[in-house]
Scaffold this motif. Sequence first.
Motif, mmCIF file in Angstrom:
data_model
loop_
_atom_site.group_PDB
_atom_site.id
_atom_site.type_symbol
_atom_site.label_atom_id
_atom_site.label_comp_id
_atom_site.label_asym_id
_atom_site.label_seq_id
_atom_site.Cartn_x
_atom_site.Cartn_y
_atom_site.Cartn_z
ATOM 1 N N ASP A 2 0.836 -1.209 0.000
ATOM 2 C CA ASP A 2 0.000 0.000 0.000
ATOM 3 C C ASP A 2 0.869 1.257 0.000
ATOM 4 O OD1 ASP A 2 -2.313 -1.490 0.024
ATOM 5 O OD2 ASP A 2 -2.630 -1.331 2.197
ATOM 6 N N GLY A 3 1.998 1.198 0.721
ATOM 7 C CA GLY A 3 2.903 2.341 0.754
ATOM 8 C C GLY A 3 3.536 2.615 -0.604
ATOM 9 N N ARG A 5 2.145 1.952 -3.465
ATOM 10 C CA ARG A 5 1.077 2.539 -4.288
ATOM 11 C C ARG A 5 0.893 4.017 -3.943
ATOM 12 N NH1 ARG A 5 -4.679 2.906 -3.845
ATOM 13 N NH2 ARG A 5 -5.729 2.654 -5.860
ATOM 14 N N GLU A 6 0.913 4.331 -2.667
ATOM 15 C CA GLU A 6 0.738 5.723 -2.254
ATOM 16 C C GLU A 6 1.880 6.598 -2.773
ATOM 17 O OE1 GLU A 6 -1.024 9.004 -0.617
ATOM 18 O OE2 GLU A 6 -1.854 6.973 -0.849
ATOM 19 N N LYS A 7 3.085 6.061 -2.763
ATOM 20 C CA LYS A 7 4.252 6.841 -3.203
ATOM 21 C C LYS A 7 4.250 7.077 -4.703
ATOM 22 C CE LYS A 7 9.316 6.780 -3.264
ATOM 23 N NZ LYS A 7 10.550 6.106 -2.798
ATOM 24 N N ARG A 21 1.686 6.442 -7.068
ATOM 25 C CA ARG A 21 0.455 6.793 -7.784
ATOM 26 C C ARG A 21 0.318 8.312 -7.786
ATOM 27 N NH1 ARG A 21 -5.869 6.238 -6.237
ATOM 28 N NH2 ARG A 21 -6.693 6.303 -8.349
ATOM 29 N N LYS A 22 0.777 8.910 -8.870
ATOM 30 C CA LYS A 22 0.729 10.357 -8.980
ATOM 31 C C LYS A 22 -0.700 10.818 -9.269
ATOM 32 C CE LYS A 22 5.111 10.474 -8.352
ATOM 33 N NZ LYS A 22 5.653 10.901 -7.041
ATOM 34 N N ARG A 23 -0.973 12.077 -8.909
ATOM 35 C CA ARG A 23 -2.306 12.642 -9.092
ATOM 36 C C ARG A 23 -2.242 13.841 -10.031
ATOM 37 N NH1 ARG A 23 -1.761 10.143 -4.480
ATOM 38 N NH2 ARG A 23 -3.516 9.040 -3.523
#
Length: 785
Positions: free
Chosen positions: A506-507, A509-511, A513-515
């Motif tokens: 999950d970490g 993915r959080e790092k 996965r740009k927005r």
Amino acid sequence: MTTQPDEGLLREAIALAESWQNRANALLTSEEKGIQEQMSRLLAHPTDKVIMTKLLDQSFRSHDPGRVADQVNNLLREYGVPDFFSRVERVLMEMFLGLGRHFPHLSVPKMVEKMRENSRRAIIPGEEKPLHAHLLKRREQGVRMNINHLGEAILGEGEAFLRLETYLDDLRNPMIEYISVKISSIYSQIHPLAFEHTVNVLKERLTLLYRTAEQHRFARREGEEVPKFVNLDMEEYRDLEITVTAFIRAMEEEEFKHHYAGLALQAYLPDPYDMKRELTTWAAKRVSAGGSPIKIRIVKGANMEMEQVEAALNNWPLAPYDNKLDVDANFKHMVDYGMAPDHAKAVHLGIASHNLFELAYAYELARRNRVTDFFSFEMLEGMADHVRRAVQEMSGGIVLYAPVAEKEQFINAIAYLIRRLDENTAPENFLRYIPNLTTDSEAWGMLKEKFLASCEKKDKVSTKTKRTQNRFEEIFPEEIGTFYERPFTNEPDTDGSRAANRLWADGIREKWRKRPGDDPLEIPMVIAGKEVYDGRTTIELPDPSQTGEKTRTRVMVATSALADDDDVDRAVAVAKIDPEGWRNKSAVERHKILSRVAMEIRRARGDLIGTAAATTGKVFMEADPEVSEAVDFAEYYPYSVKTFADMHNISCRGKGVGVVISPWNFPVAIPCGGIVASLASGNTVIFKPASSAILVAWRLCQCFWDAGISKNALQFLPCSGAATGAKLTKHPDVDYVILTGGTDTGLSILAARPDMFLAAETGGKNATIVTAMSDRDQAIKNVIH
């Protein structure tokens, strides 16, 4: 709660087991005696087991009778007709070898029908008439039936819904009381990394099953009407936590507060003991709040071979115990806990075994603790039925776990028969000794001693999980791998069954996965030891998972500088000069540095997975084995070079300047293999990645540079494949190219430089191997003289 059995309890259990065995022998029918004699012949001729397994496993997978006949004929002529076959069966086999094989459309259906008829004791025909007849017979005998539909692993959601509908039909069928369900048969996309999503989908589907079970009733022989019962079978280790969590969440719905359902726990794993305690605590709160108890079916386990294969493939510790004594000890450890009065009232027990000592131990413990109303014996349909009758006659009700297969599913039944044949003939399995077993025999004495030994160990057996990998807490010793330890071992993949590793993922993915609105990373090229970005044409690298009609805007992860023709000339010139003298290093020196590369790749696993996901769309559990493979390359290739370096009658040197061109779909392992093989052999490398894989290629190169590889020995040259890339591969000072890409690309490189060595694995609509690397050593041979 009884934890350590006293001598009296053990004596009573042994005496009860003896009385059951003596009574079972008295109840043997002539047909059952014939089956026992046949099993004795099988055990006396171990080769027959091999022949039988080959016959069942190899011959009947095809739907073509000619193919089946050919397989049977070849196997019987190679090994002979098994000695354990009955006289009639041997005659039929000889007739097949003589004449029947020439008429497969007649002989093969007869053969399959005969096999199906012979297996009906263990596998109930799934067609309505024979199934209902068997269920009615068992009902009149006071035997409860647990129906289990045999089947192959489902291949998609369409098949999952068909299986789900089969279970719903069973629950609507007034002849069926009790079914077992595998979660893998009602959802095709189970994955531990997608834990919450998987659990939520399973909860929805279990809710449908439980609701249907609650709405329908089964009339027992005595006239009592009860709701249908759904048991969740336990399968792979990876599904253990998912199954338990989905069960709890479904049963916590208000509509199921008073619903009675259960699941199985496998004693051949250490983990279920603590899970049983957690389930018992939860169930006790449920009962104290006015809810229904649940049931746990304690089994020993049935997927050892699969667990061994998975552990070997991923280089994980074996999840189950590695010896029978610990399995038997844990079984009794779980029984002890479950038979405590407060526990048994909240969690009813199914004691699933054919080992009479195990059954007698559970019975005597239940009797002492006055909880006999809260447990049942469970056995397999068709296995030692005389034992079942003796136990039922002397001790009450029995639940039979009954595999069911219709004619068109017989191939699945064959797989089940193979597994049961293997289990029941294992040296430490109680059923192996059932033929002609008497209580004054040597075999009985041996089985009793094993029982006593497991009783002695039951409170000492470890219940700590063997799978402890935690990517957050990994500390790698500096001196590991082939340079320091010599033997090569595969790098372990990430174990998604571990909760900590799911949080780690999950970490990532959080790092990565740009927005929309995030500043993209700027990736330079690296030429002649320097990073170059400004003043160059750039390419945008979007996240393909966030691009499409729904998003309307592209999410940009990075931008990369692109090399031009002058950059190519400068990079090739530096690679040829080799200013740091990489080529002059010994194989041992190169090995030591590349072992540090392996370490850097281990440490960068999360970023390599994240960058692969961010710009190539590679899913985590496909990218993760690529990282493991990259570590393997970094460990194995320099180790393999030693084979050549140690040959005293030859000398080896690198070819010179190598170009590695990698694809987008395997952005970690394939380029790493080409780079490591080249560097290990004493070459300098120019790395040109696929455009969409530039980000992950950049992070991979950092692993090499951080480990001490010079930015002159390994240069990073993103560029247009059609223009600048073509100049690079045509350059007269490039000595070889390692390409994984399109067939046209490989052929065009050869056409432009027919004098150059090209190691290429190419694909596309017309896949072609230009020069294949057939094994790991071949990769080294491709880049040395």
